[in-house]
Design a protein around this motif. Structure first.
Motif, short mmCIF file in Angstrom:
data_model
loop_
_atom_site.label_atom_id
_atom_site.label_comp_id
_atom_site.label_asym_id
_atom_site.label_seq_id
_atom_site.Cartn_x
_atom_site.Cartn_y
_atom_site.Cartn_z
N TYR A 80 0.83 -1.21 0.00
CA TYR A 80 0.00 0.00 0.00
C TYR A 80 0.86 1.26 0.00
O TYR A 80 0.60 2.21 -0.75
CB TYR A 80 -0.93 0.00 1.21
N ALA A 84 0.92 4.31 -2.49
CA ALA A 84 0.49 5.58 -1.91
C ALA A 84 1.55 6.66 -2.09
O ALA A 84 1.24 7.83 -2.34
CB ALA A 84 0.17 5.40 -0.43
N SER A 87 1.32 8.20 -5.65
CA SER A 87 -0.07 8.43 -6.07
C SER A 87 -0.18 9.38 -7.25
O SER A 87 -1.18 9.37 -7.98
CB SER A 87 -0.89 8.97 -4.89
N ALA A 139 -4.70 4.18 -4.75
CA ALA A 139 -5.08 3.55 -3.49
C ALA A 139 -5.20 4.54 -2.35
O ALA A 139 -6.00 4.36 -1.44
CB ALA A 139 -4.08 2.45 -3.14
N ARG A 140 -4.38 5.61 -2.37
CA ARG A 140 -4.47 6.61 -1.30
C ARG A 140 -5.78 7.38 -1.40
O ARG A 140 -6.41 7.72 -0.40
CB ARG A 140 -3.28 7.57 -1.39
N PRO A 143 -9.24 3.89 -1.49
CA PRO A 143 -8.66 2.67 -0.89
C PRO A 143 -9.26 1.37 -1.41
O PRO A 143 -8.62 0.33 -1.30
CB PRO A 143 -8.96 2.85 0.61
N VAL A 220 0.14 2.46 7.97
CA VAL A 220 -0.18 2.91 6.61
C VAL A 220 -0.08 4.42 6.48
O VAL A 220 -0.49 5.00 5.47
CB VAL A 220 -1.59 2.45 6.19
N CYS A 222 -1.57 7.03 7.96
CA CYS A 222 -2.82 7.78 7.80
C CYS A 222 -2.61 9.23 8.22
O CYS A 222 -1.84 9.53 9.14
CB CYS A 222 -3.93 7.17 8.66
N CYS A 252 -9.50 5.66 9.91
CA CYS A 252 -8.75 5.64 8.65
C CYS A 252 -9.21 4.44 7.83
O CYS A 252 -9.03 3.29 8.23
CB CYS A 252 -7.26 5.57 8.93
N GLU A 254 -8.12 3.27 5.00
CA GLU A 254 -7.03 2.44 4.49
C GLU A 254 -6.59 1.41 5.54
O GLU A 254 -6.35 0.24 5.22
CB GLU A 254 -5.83 3.31 4.10
N LEU A 258 -6.94 -2.74 5.39
CA LEU A 258 -5.77 -3.59 5.56
C LEU A 258 -6.07 -4.74 6.51
O LEU A 258 -5.62 -5.87 6.30
CB LEU A 258 -4.60 -2.75 6.10
N SER A 261 -9.36 -6.90 4.70
CA SER A 261 -9.27 -7.37 3.31
C SER A 261 -9.50 -8.86 3.12
O SER A 261 -10.17 -9.27 2.17
CB SER A 261 -7.92 -6.97 2.70
#
Length: 804
Positions: A80, A84, A87, A139-140, A143, A220, A222, A252, A254, A258, A261
């Motif tokens: 990620y 990110a 991006s 992804a940022r 997500p 990640v 955030c 967050c 993202e 994580l 998922s």
């Protein structure tokens, strides 16, 4: 798969090259033939087992790769952060992908032949790869984008397997094996997630004292400073411990994905596994020798499955996220999934057969038949004008390319003289013949309907109910509050444009809030549900007996309702049935509150039977009341903030489902008993009013003919300005609603949120939009006054009782 032998008799003067090509083809064919020979020696059970193993491998590999790459069970955080931190490449790939597909469209890539045929596939494949890279590097910002790539890639692998590895298996067997593989893959994903969560007490989200949330937010990276703490105070950082505290209270998305998922991968595999099972069932039971007289049961199961799956994913994500705004992620996954679902259904059932099945449903035929009505055209103008302008620009560029490049679509001499493509030019010519006066007026009516329902009633109802909630709680106890609420609620039910949902929602706030001290929270919820349900039944009786039956003797009212129409008579036939059918319940519970009850009174139906048929509305009252009650607990944190919108969504979808069910049954009865219903359209007083109205409408069309040379130009400009100003107002409120009004909930107070002045709810941009709206209303009033005056000038003696 193209036949490789179609050109075997060509190029006879190149024997040596042909021999080389034949040798190469023979080598490829030999490998395939050897594999087919070995498989043919195997019994059918062995062959099916081989195919099943292949499908399981195809299902497991992308699933496990997704879990390893995008979750904390593997290298999810590192992957990620890789995307990110880069991006900006998402914008680069998006721009390149946009240029590729724009070029393919403008240059008519579907007509490329010869040497360009390979370039066509390479360019299209590059565009698809560009979409995947754009989603990954975004992804940022989004997500859920990697999940969309996972869905697309999995579908592509199964398609490739079907074409190259298991092409000899029956299609229904292929879908069955795919379903078994996906279901097994989903079970493995679920087990991996459950094993991880239960391996440590801190692996439950958000963990003890938000330990897990803080850990993942930091991993990640955030932007915790953008968020707010649980006390609604802006997070200020001076030391590292302050930063950890901010991340402890920051939601967050993202970080949550994580952790979640693996479970999402299991949900996606499970969803498509069930889909493949239903498609296999549809294929195995489909009778190709006879045409269906309705939608096939397999398609019905599929439709139910898709609806329940989307609703379940939305509710699960909203509750589990506990206020982390997963709606965008769920919507993205849903749209991608539905795209693959639509492709799978069309490829399985066939477009023509699917179209035939849908057109066999009366309501679909009715909708298709009315597609070109003025109301639908006007709605197209309101919603799609900006898109249509872009379409015209692309058509202009496409036509220019066709004139300059020989590899594009061939054109005749007449087509080359056009500024736009032939298709677009024909569309413009057709649009020029439309009844533009009628369309422009209906455009303004559509805009006014939107502004009234989504701006006027929505804001005014919220403000009024907020004031009522504050006033009652300050001056009365639970019994007095109940009496006042019932009186106000009954008044709102008796107003035609006000639906029942705001009343139930308010009951969940006002009654629960006042009853909680004595009955407790859940006791207050039960008490509010009972009161709102009884209020709805009382409103049915009042609207039917007090309004509908009293007005049934008025011919003008019966004419407005349309008692001489087949649709209304179909409703009457359904509601007059002695037994309680699903069609009857759908109409009583799914129809608009005021119109439905008043109509039953005008038709002089039994009020007792109508109330009995409306009893299932209790299941609509419950989620609305609970949504209002949950708003009272938002300040407590946890799942309360997510439960409120979820329950409202459940109520809205239940109402929508009942409404569409009602339309379905009405059109079925109207189609099946058309001749009988036409004989029942025998109200002579209404027929006379209909005759007079037809004459009046014919005179109106003659006076307001947009193409007539005597139709004033200034009036055309007036209509265009009215549509432009009202349309601008609608688009401003639609696109920039949060900048037009102060965010305001029923639980807010006018004193605290608006400084005691209700006018403060409108922001400066909202006043501009309101000004455009008033200008458009003025233009519509000018047109109506002119049309009324012109009709009076051409007044005929037999029209003395008609007014525009």
């Amino acid at each position: 798969i193209p036949n490789q032998n179609t050109d075997s008799n060509n190029n006879n003067n190149n024997d040596h090259d042909d021999n080389n090509n034949s040798s190469s083809n023979n080598n490829t064919t030999t490998v395939t033939a050897e594999l087919d020979t070995k498989l043919s020696l195997c019994p059918s059970s062995c062959l099916e087992f081989f195919h099943l193993i292949v499908m399981m491998a195809i299902a497991l590999v992308p699933n496990m790769m997704f879990i390893y790459i995008f979750s904390d069970l593997g290298s999810g955080a590192s992957v990620y952060l890789f995307f990110a931190h880069r991006s900006y490449l998402a914008y680069v790939f998006f721009f390149l992908t946009f240029l590729i597909f724009l070029s393919l469209y403008v240059l008519d890539f579907s007509h490329w032949q010869g040497r360009l045929k390979g370039l066509k596939y390479i360019s299209f494949g590059s565009g698809l790869a560009g979409i995947g890279l754009t989603l990954l590097f975004a992804a940022r910002i989004y997500p859920a984008a990697p999940m969309c790539v996972f869905i697309f890639s999995s579908g592509g692998l199964f398609l490739l397997a079907r074409m190259k590895l298991v092409h000899k298996i029956r299609l229904d067997k292929f879908y069955y094996f795919t379903s078994y593989s996906l279901l097994l893959s989903s079970m493995i994903a679920f087990l991996l997630f459950i094993q991880y969560v239960f391996s440590n007490k801190n692996n439950f989200w958000p963990g003890e004292k938000n330990y897990l949330k803080r850990k993942y937010n930091i991993r990640v990276e955030c932007d915790c400073l953008i968020g707010k703490t649980s006390n609604n105070l802006t997070c200020i950082v001076s030391t590292s411990s302050d930063y950890e505290e901010c991340c402890e209270n920051f939601d967050c998305l993202e970080a949550y994905l994580l952790w979640f998922s693996p479970f999402i991968a299991g949900i996606i595999s499970f969803m498509f596994g069930l889909l493949c099972y239903f498609l296999g069932k549809t294929l195995s039971t489909m009778n190709l020798k006879h045409n269906n007289d309705g939608i096939h049961p397999g398609l019905k199961l599929f439709g139910i499955f898709v609806t329940v799956t989307i609703l379940g994913m939305w509710a699960s994500a909203s509750i589990a996220g506990a206020g982390m705004e997963l709606s965008n992620a769920v919507l993205m996954i849903t749209f991608v999934g539905l795209g693959l679902v639509g492709g799978a259904v069309i490829s399985t059932v066939g477009w023509e057969r699917l179209k035939q099945a849908f057109l066999s449903v009366p309501i679909v035929r009715r909708l298709v038949g009315s597609f070109l009505s003025d109301w639908v055209k006007a709605l197209f103008l309101v919603t799609s004008t900006p898109i249509f302008i872009i379409y015209l620009g692309l058509s202009l560029i496409n036509q220019f390319a066709r004139k300059k490049f020989s590899f594009t679509k061939e054109m005749t001499q007449d087509e080359e003289s056009l500024l736009l493509t032939t298709t677009t030019d024909n569309q413009i010519k057709t649009m020029k013949k439309w009844a533009w006066t009628s369309l422009l007026v209906k455009v303004m009516y559509w805009c006014l309907a939107f502004l009234t329902l989504n701006v006027g009633i929505s804001k005014i109802t919220t403000l009024f109910l907020s004031w009522l909630n504050e006033f009652l709680l300050a001056h009365f106890g639970v019994l007095e509050v109940t009496v006042v609420f019932v009186a106000v609620g009954m008044t709102m039910f008796l107003l035609p444009p006000v639906p029942g949902v705001p009343v139930y929602l308010t009951g969940g706030i006002i009654l629960v809030n006042s009853a909680t001290p004595s009955l407790g929270f859940w006791g207050g919820v039960i008490y509010s549900c009972i009161i709102c349900f009884l209020l709805k039944l009382g409103a049915i009786w009042a609207e039917q007996k007090g309004i509908g039956e009293l007005m049934s003797g008025n011919a003008n009212i019966r004419y407005m309702v349309g008692v001489n129409s087949v649709t209304i008579q179909a409703i009457r036939m359904i509601l007059e049935e002695k037994k309680m059918t699903l069609a009857k319940v759908s109409i009583l519970c799914g129809g608009p509150d005021w119109p439905t009850s008043v109509l039953t009174g005008i038709l002089k139906l039994s009020v007792i039977e109508m109330i009995i048929g409306s009893l299932p509305v209790f299941f609509l009252v419950i989620p609305c009341v609970c949504a209002g009650a949950f708003y009272l607990r938002v300040a407590d944190g946890g799942v309360w903030g997510s439960l409120a919108p979820v329950t409202v969504s459940l109520a809205a979808m239940a109402q929508m489902g009942a409404m569409f069910a009602a339309l379905y049954y009405i059109e079925n009865v109207a189609d099946k008993h058309k001749e009988i219903l036409q004989r029942r359209c025998n109200d002579e007083a209404v027929a006379e009013l209909e005759r007079k109205d037809r004459i009046k409408q014919e005179l109106y069309r003659k006076v307001t003919d947009f193409h007539s040379p005597i139709f004033p130009k200034w009036l055309k400009i007036n209509l265009l300005i009215g549509c432009l100003t009202l349309g601008t107002s609608c688009w401003i409120f639609f696109l920039f609603g949060s900048q037009c009004f102060v965010p305001y909930e029923i639980t807010d107070t006018i004193k605290d949120k608006l400084d005691g002045n209700v006018i403060n709810v409108v922001l400066p941009l909202g006043w501009w939009a309101t000004g455009f709206m008033c200008c458009g209303i003025l233009n519509l009033w000018i047109f109506r006054r002119w049309a009324s005056s012109e009709m009076k000038k051409q007044h005929r003696p037999d029209h003395h009782d008609n007014h525009f």
